[in-house]
Write an enzyme that holds these catalytic residues in place. Structure first.
Site, PDB file in Angstrom:
ATOM      1  CG  ASP A   1      11.776  12.538   4.797  1.00  0.00           C
ATOM      2  OD1 ASP A   1      13.071  13.608   4.384  1.00  0.00           O
ATOM      3  OD2 ASP A   1      11.743  11.843   4.942  1.00  0.00           O
ATOM      4  CB  ILE A   2      16.978  16.491   6.592  1.00  0.00           C
ATOM      5  CG1 ILE A   2      16.839  14.737   6.457  1.00  0.00           C
ATOM      6  CG2 ILE A   2      16.592  17.341   7.121  1.00  0.00           C
ATOM      7  CD1 ILE A   2      18.946  14.426   6.127  1.00  0.00           C
TER       8      ILE A   2
ATOM      9  CG  HIS B   1       9.540   6.670   9.655  1.00  0.00           C
ATOM     10  ND1 HIS B   1      10.016   5.171   9.297  1.00  0.00           N
ATOM     11  CD2 HIS B   1       8.906   6.778   8.129  1.00  0.00           C
ATOM     12  CE1 HIS B   1      11.030   4.854   8.708  1.00  0.00           C
ATOM     13  NE2 HIS B   1      10.137   5.437   6.943  1.00  0.00           N
TER      14      HIS B   1
ATOM     15  CD  GLN C   1      11.308   0.536   8.097  1.00  0.00           C
ATOM     16  OE1 GLN C   1      10.679  -1.137   7.850  1.00  0.00           O
ATOM     17  NE2 GLN C   1      11.658   0.241   9.085  1.00  0.00           N
TER      18      GLN C   1
HETATM   19  P1  5GP Z   1      11.406   5.251   4.748  1.00  0.00           P
HETATM   20  O1  5GP Z   1      12.125   5.694   2.917  1.00  0.00           O
HETATM   21  O2  5GP Z   1      12.173   4.728   6.000  1.00  0.00           O
HETATM   22  O3  5GP Z   1       9.534   5.182   4.770  1.00  0.00           O
HETATM   23  O4  5GP Z   1      11.550   7.173   5.286  1.00  0.00           O
HETATM   24  C1  5GP Z   1      12.990   7.063   5.837  1.00  0.00           C
HETATM   25  C2  5GP Z   1      12.739   8.620   5.808  1.00  0.00           C
HETATM   26  O5  5GP Z   1      13.737   8.849   6.744  1.00  0.00           O
HETATM   27  C3  5GP Z   1      13.595   9.320   4.520  1.00  0.00           C
HETATM   28  O6  5GP Z   1      12.558   9.923   3.934  1.00  0.00           O
HETATM   29  C4  5GP Z   1      14.582   9.810   4.657  1.00  0.00           C
HETATM   30  O7  5GP Z   1      14.978  11.563   3.963  1.00  0.00           O
HETATM   31  C5  5GP Z   1      14.263  10.374   6.108  1.00  0.00           C
HETATM   32  N1  5GP Z   1      15.270  11.030   6.619  1.00  0.00           N
HETATM   33  C6  5GP Z   1      16.862   9.298   6.615  1.00  0.00           C
HETATM   34  N2  5GP Z   1      17.353   9.869   7.406  1.00  0.00           N
HETATM   35  C7  5GP Z   1      17.033  11.179   8.383  1.00  0.00           C
HETATM   36  C8  5GP Z   1      17.730  12.504   9.281  1.00  0.00           C
HETATM   37  O8  5GP Z   1      18.512  12.431   9.660  1.00  0.00           O
HETATM   38  N3  5GP Z   1      17.148  13.183   9.457  1.00  0.00           N
HETATM   39  C9  5GP Z   1      15.342  13.725   8.613  1.00  0.00           C
HETATM   40  N4  5GP Z   1      14.762  14.855   9.468  1.00  0.00           N
HETATM   41  N5  5GP Z   1      15.011  12.681   8.108  1.00  0.00           N
HETATM   42  C10 5GP Z   1      15.402  11.455   7.305  1.00  0.00           C
END
Ligand code: 5GP
Ligand code: ZN
Length: 140
Positions: A33-34, A102, A96
């Site tokens: 995660d970045i 994911h 999300q």
């Molecule tokens: P969510 O908030 O949907 O559960 O998690 C999405 C995750 O994807 C976040 O923690 C965010 O930091 C990560 N993320 C979003 N865009 C990118 C990207 O371009 N590359 C990577 N490696 N992680 C990403």
């Protein structure tokens, strides 16, 4: 194979967007995660575009969870955290933000301030890449 050309995680699968890969197999990909909420925060995704838990075929979900276990073991061996969360969110109200299913693998420390819906804070790419290399070496 389900694929969405506008999806950021499908683009990562295709290599259109760079990522720090940790491990991959036929059905899944694990990458850093970045915006890590803690050092060693890894994302595991199916190589199948489905928005969430309601839409993912069960065999792809099983493969994703199995990969999360493999990654969690490697993170545990590499960083020896005091705990690890495996977290998966469905819908904006659940936190999300990327609509390709994911699983987060998140190292934890006793007393850390991490809470659900933690907010995005960009990480240091050199540090993320270095940890990715260490975890990669421990994937068994
Ligand atoms: P969510 O908030 O949907 O559960 O998690 C999405 C995750 O994807 C976040 O923690 C965010 O930091 C990560 N993320 C979003 N865009 C990118 C990207 O371009 N590359 C990577 N490696 N992680 C990403
Ligand atoms: Zn996708």
């Amino acid at each position: 194979m389900s694929h969405d050309p506008d999806c950021i995680f499908c683009k990562i699968i295709d290599g259109e967007i760079p990522s720090f890969k940790v491990f991959e197999n036929e059905k899944t990909l694990a990458f850093m995660d970045i915006n890590p909420v803690s050092p060693g925060h890894v994302l595991v995704i199916p190589k199948y575009h489905a928005t969430d838990l309601m839409h993912i075929p069960t065999d792809w979900l099983k493969a994703t969870v199995a990969m999360a276990q493999t990654v969690a073991r490697a993170v545990d061996k590499t960083l020896n955290p005091q705990g690890i969360n495996m977290l998966q969110s469905n819908g904006p109200a659940a936190g999300q933000s990327v609509f390709h299913l994911h699983v987060h693998v998140i190292p934890r420390a006793a007393g850390d301030k991490l809470r659900f819906n933690w907010g995005i804070v960009p990480g240091d790419m050199d540090a993320i890449g270095a940890i990715a290399e260490r975890i990669r070496a421990n994937v068994a």
